[in-house]
Design a protein around this motif. Sequence first.
Motif, PDB file in Angstrom:
ATOM      1  N   SER A  21       0.848  -1.188   0.000  1.00  0.00           N
ATOM      2  CA  SER A  21       0.000   0.000   0.000  1.00  0.00           C
ATOM      3  C   SER A  21       0.880   1.232   0.000  1.00  0.00           C
ATOM      4  O   SER A  21       1.993   1.224   0.529  1.00  0.00           O
ATOM      5  CB  SER A  21      -0.889   0.023   1.246  1.00  0.00           C
ATOM      6  OG  SER A  21      -1.712  -1.112   1.314  1.00  0.00           O
ATOM      7  N   LEU A  77      -4.452   6.902  -2.669  1.00  0.00           N
ATOM      8  CA  LEU A  77      -3.980   5.583  -2.276  1.00  0.00           C
ATOM      9  C   LEU A  77      -3.749   4.728  -3.508  1.00  0.00           C
ATOM     10  O   LEU A  77      -4.532   4.759  -4.455  1.00  0.00           O
ATOM     11  CB  LEU A  77      -5.011   4.895  -1.385  1.00  0.00           C
ATOM     12  CG  LEU A  77      -5.307   5.532  -0.033  1.00  0.00           C
ATOM     13  CD1 LEU A  77      -6.501   4.849   0.614  1.00  0.00           C
ATOM     14  CD2 LEU A  77      -4.096   5.461   0.862  1.00  0.00           C
ATOM     15  N   TYR A  79      -2.372   0.576  -4.517  1.00  0.00           N
ATOM     16  CA  TYR A  79      -2.049  -0.735  -3.991  1.00  0.00           C
ATOM     17  C   TYR A  79      -1.362  -1.572  -5.068  1.00  0.00           C
ATOM     18  O   TYR A  79      -1.552  -1.348  -6.264  1.00  0.00           O
ATOM     19  CB  TYR A  79      -3.326  -1.466  -3.542  1.00  0.00           C
ATOM     20  CG  TYR A  79      -4.152  -0.698  -2.550  1.00  0.00           C
ATOM     21  CD1 TYR A  79      -5.307  -0.011  -2.952  1.00  0.00           C
ATOM     22  CD2 TYR A  79      -3.786  -0.647  -1.213  1.00  0.00           C
ATOM     23  CE1 TYR A  79      -6.073   0.691  -2.038  1.00  0.00           C
ATOM     24  CE2 TYR A  79      -4.552   0.057  -0.293  1.00  0.00           C
ATOM     25  CZ  TYR A  79      -5.688   0.728  -0.716  1.00  0.00           C
ATOM     26  OH  TYR A  79      -6.433   1.437   0.185  1.00  0.00           O
TER      27      TYR A  79
END
Length: 122
Positions: A21, A77, A79
Amino acid sequence: QVQLVESGGGLVQAGGSLRLSCAASGSIFSLNVMGWYRQAPGKQRELVAVITSGGSTNYADSVKGRFTISRGHVTNLVYLQMNSLKPEDTAVYYCNAAILTYKNPKEPNDYWGQGTQVTVSS
């Protein structure tokens, strides 16, 4: 000031999975391309995967079909889901982002995280 902070690295056996992450924070006006790069000992840093704000993705041939890059519901964000890991995937993985800041909203700058170690044992 902008920061990228990675998490999720570790030690895993070959064939296993890890999820990395990365969270971007700070004075962010707009965040477009985010990606993951890796650097193994004695080798140059290489692209692993990138994703645009629109969701377009690109992968290194060596990870296609095994790794998946995605953006979070919060757009800062990103990932990296890594499946079927191989010993040759062992490296320090770095998050990267092209960011427009409030201080400079017209020209994106490149930002890097501090890196997270991924070790795959055979």
